[in-house]
Scaffold this motif. Structure first.
Motif, PDB file in Angstrom:
ATOM      1  N   SER A  91       0.819  -1.216   0.000  1.00 33.93           N
ATOM      2  CA  SER A  91       0.000   0.000   0.000  1.00 33.93           C
ATOM      3  C   SER A  91       0.849   1.261   0.000  1.00 33.93           C
ATOM      4  CB  SER A  91      -0.936   0.027   1.218  1.00 33.93           C
ATOM      5  OG  SER A  91      -1.736  -1.119   1.283  1.00 33.93           O
ATOM      6  N   SER A 143      -1.867  -3.532  -3.736  1.00 35.23           N
ATOM      7  CA  SER A 143      -2.956  -2.573  -3.590  1.00 35.23           C
ATOM      8  C   SER A 143      -4.262  -3.354  -3.610  1.00 35.23           C
ATOM      9  CB  SER A 143      -2.925  -1.529  -4.709  1.00 35.23           C
ATOM     10  OG  SER A 143      -3.900  -0.526  -4.489  1.00 35.23           O
ATOM     11  N   SER A 144      -5.384  -2.639  -3.585  1.00 31.41           N
ATOM     12  CA  SER A 144      -6.710  -3.239  -3.658  1.00 31.41           C
ATOM     13  C   SER A 144      -7.558  -2.462  -4.650  1.00 31.41           C
ATOM     14  CB  SER A 144      -7.397  -3.223  -2.288  1.00 31.41           C
ATOM     15  OG  SER A 144      -6.621  -3.890  -1.319  1.00 31.41           O
ATOM     16  N   LYS A 145      -8.357  -3.187  -5.427  1.00 26.16           N
ATOM     17  CA  LYS A 145      -9.229  -2.520  -6.389  1.00 26.16           C
ATOM     18  C   LYS A 145     -10.267  -1.650  -5.687  1.00 26.16           C
ATOM     19  CE  LYS A 145      -8.802  -5.941 -10.095  1.00 26.16           C
ATOM     20  NZ  LYS A 145      -9.520  -6.907 -10.961  1.00 26.16           N
ATOM     21  N   GLU A 203      -8.451   1.009  -1.465  1.00 27.74           N
ATOM     22  CA  GLU A 203      -7.133   1.639  -1.440  1.00 27.74           C
ATOM     23  C   GLU A 203      -7.116   2.820  -2.408  1.00 27.74           C
ATOM     24  OE1 GLU A 203      -4.620   1.388   0.441  1.00 27.74           O
ATOM     25  OE2 GLU A 203      -4.031  -0.673   0.876  1.00 27.74           O
ATOM     26  N   TYR A 259      -4.687   2.577  -5.878  1.00 26.56           N
ATOM     27  CA  TYR A 259      -4.836   1.552  -6.915  1.00 26.56           C
ATOM     28  C   TYR A 259      -4.487   2.100  -8.301  1.00 26.56           C
ATOM     29  CZ  TYR A 259      -6.986  -1.701 -10.190  1.00 26.56           C
ATOM     30  OH  TYR A 259      -7.203  -2.567 -11.243  1.00 26.56           O
ATOM     31  N   THR A 292      -0.826   2.852  -8.662  1.00 23.49           N
ATOM     32  CA  THR A 292      -0.078   1.597  -8.732  1.00 23.49           C
ATOM     33  C   THR A 292      -0.094   1.035 -10.155  1.00 23.49           C
ATOM     34  OG1 THR A 292      -0.485   1.048  -6.415  1.00 23.49           O
ATOM     35  CG2 THR A 292       0.014  -0.790  -7.888  1.00 23.49           C
ATOM     36  N   GLN A 293      -1.240   1.097 -10.812  1.00 22.31           N
ATOM     37  CA  GLN A 293      -1.319   0.645 -12.199  1.00 22.31           C
ATOM     38  C   GLN A 293      -0.433   1.495 -13.097  1.00 22.31           C
ATOM     39  OE1 GLN A 293      -2.993  -2.190 -13.155  1.00 22.31           O
ATOM     40  NE2 GLN A 293      -3.237  -2.404 -10.939  1.00 22.31           N
ATOM     41  N   ILE A 297      -2.708  -7.649  -6.206  1.00 19.16           N
ATOM     42  CA  ILE A 297      -3.869  -6.768  -6.127  1.00 19.16           C
ATOM     43  C   ILE A 297      -5.051  -7.538  -5.549  1.00 19.16           C
ATOM     44  CG2 ILE A 297      -5.386  -5.207  -7.372  1.00 19.16           C
ATOM     45  CD1 ILE A 297      -2.455  -4.379  -7.464  1.00 19.16           C
TER      46      ILE A 297
END
Length: 366
Positions: free
Chosen positions: A260, A305-307, A310, A313, A316-317, A333
C-alpha cells in the motif's frame, strides 16, 4: 518488558474501556437524581456528561493508537523521551548497542540502537536472527530492512504483522533460506515525517538507511555486503521508502516490497519543507519521474494494492505500466481491502517469502 500500564498495553486499554462503560452505567443510574433545576443538579449533569465523553474519547484514542502505532510510549506523546540508551561509536560501521534480547520461535530478537556515523542519526531497531544464524557460524546471511508507516512503532512489525513468526514459518517450510529481519520505523527524527528524504541542510534519512544501517549490520552481524543480500519491505510510508531506497540505491538493495505504498513524496504539516526549494531534489524523490527520466535500475519490486478500498490503486497501475527493463515489477492486487494491518496481513503470506526468495542464499565461508 513493556510496562503493564504503558501506552500500548492491553491492560490499560481494557481498564479505560471498563471505566468508560462503568461511567455510562453510573450516568443512567444517577440521572434521575440530577434532574433538578438548581445549580448543583445542572453542574452534576454537565460533570457526568463531560466525564463520560472524556473516558470514551480516551478509550478510543488508546485503542486507535495501539492499532495504528502513532505513539509507542507516554514519552512519545509528551515529547519527553531523552534517548538515554547508551550508544557506543568506535569507528565507521561500528557501534550497535544491544539493549535487550529474547528467544522467539525460530530464532532470537535483539533490540538495538542503530547509530549513523555518516549522518549522525540514530534509531531503535529490532533484529530477528533465525536459528541457523547460531548453528552455521561461517555463513553470511541475507537481510530484509522492514519499515513501518508514519509515525509507526517498529514493535508493530512484530505484534501486528508478526514478521519474525512469518519468516520462521517460511524457513521451517523450506520456502526461503534463513534471512535476517531489521525492523525499524522510517522517521528517525520524530515527530517530523521525513519521507526517507535526504533533506537539504537537514536530516539525511535516505543515506542513513542506505549507508549507515547497512554498514552497521554488516559490521556487527554476519550479513552479506553485496546488493543481492539486501531487500526492503514496508507498508504505507514504509512502502514508498522501500521502493525509493531500492530504486535510488541499486548498489545497496536488489529487491523491494511495497505494501500500500505510494510513489511521490507527501508534503504536509508533518513534513515541513523537505526539498529546500530545490526542484532537482523534489524530482529525485518522485518515483514516476525517475521511471520516465532516468535509466531503469536493475532491481526487482513487488507492489500491492486493492481494487476497492485503497486510494493508490490507480497510481499503482500507472507505476507498473511505467516500469521498463532491466527493472522488473510484479503486483499483488486484492479485490478489496483498506489501508490497514488487516489488508497487509492478507498480503504478507505471499509477499514476504517472495522478497526473501529474491535474495542471495546463505553461503558458508570456504
Amino acid at each position: 518488558m513493556e510496562d503493564d500500564m504503558g501506552l500500548t498495553s492491553v491492560k490499560l486499554q481494557f481498564l479505560v474501556l471498563v471505566l468508560a462503560v462503568g461511567a455510562l452505567v453510573a450516568t443512567v443510574w444517577l440521572w434521575p437524581r440530577l434532574s433538578g433545576r438548581g445549580w448543583p443538579a445542572v453542574l452534576g449533569r454537565v460533570g457526568v456528561l463531560a466525564g463520560d465523553q472524556l473516558l470514551t474519547l480516551v478509550a478510543l484514542a488508546l485503542i486507535g493508537n495501539s492499532y495504528f502505532g502513532f505513539y509507542g510510549s507516554w514519552d512519545d506523546v509528551l515529547g519527553t523521551d531523552t534517548g538515554s540508551a547508551p550508544i557506543t561509536v568506535a569507528g565507521v560501521g561500528a557501534g550497535i548497542k544491544v539493549l535487550s534480547q529474547r528467544a522467539v520461535r525460530g530464532g532470537r530478537i535483539e533490540q538495538v540502537m542503530m547509530p549513523g556515523p555518516t549522518t549522525h542519526l540514530s534509531e531503535e531497531a529490532y533484529i530477528f536472527l533465525p536459528s541457523a544464524y547460531f548453528t552455521d557460524k561461517q555463513a553470511r546471511f541475507p537481510a530484509i530492512l522492514s519499515l513501518t508507516g508514519y509515525p509507526g512503532d517498529p514493535r508493530n512489525l512484530m505484534t501486528r504483522l508478526d514478521l519474525p513468526g512469518r519468516m520462521a514459518s517460511a524457513i521451517a517450510k523450506h520456502q526461503v533460506k534463513p534471512t535476517i529481519l531489521v525492523m525499524m520505523r522510517p522517521s528517525v527524527v520524530l515527530p517530523r515525517d521525513t519521507e526517507c528524504v535526504d533533506v537539504p541542510n537537514g536530516p539525511q534519512v535516505q543515506t542513513y538507511f542506505a549507508t549507515d544501517v547497512r554498514r552497521d549490520m554488516i559490521a556487527s552481524y554476519r550479513v552479506g555486503s553485496g546488493r543481492d543480500y539486501w531487500g526492503v519491505l514496508g507498508g504505507s510510508t514504509g512502502g514508498y521508502c522501500a521502493l525509493k531506497l531500492t530504486m535510488t540505491h541499486p548498489d545497496a538493495f536488489s529487491a523491494a516490497v511495497s505494501l500500500s505504498g505510494y510513489y511521490k513524496t507527501i508534503i504536509d504539516g508533518t513534513t515541513g519543507d523537505l526539498f529546500g526549494g530545490d526542484k532537482a531534489v523534489e524530482q529525485r524523490n518522485d518515483l514516476m519521474w525517475r521511471l520516465s527520466s532516468l535509466p531503469a535500475p536493475p532491481v526487482t519490486v513487488l507492489v500491492t494494492s486493492s481494487k476497492k478500498g485503497e486510494s493508490d490503486y490507480r497510481s499503482t497501475q500507472q507505476f507498473l505500466a511505467a516500469v521498463k527493463p532491466p527493472m522488473q515489477a510484479s503486483s499483488l492486487i486484492l479485490p478489496s481491502g483498506g489501508h490497514n494491518f488487516n489488508t497487509w496481513n492478507r498480503e504478507l503470506p505471499q509477499a514476504l517469502p517472495w522478497l526473501a526468495q529474491q535474495l542471495h542464499a546463505p553461503a558458508s565461508a570456504a
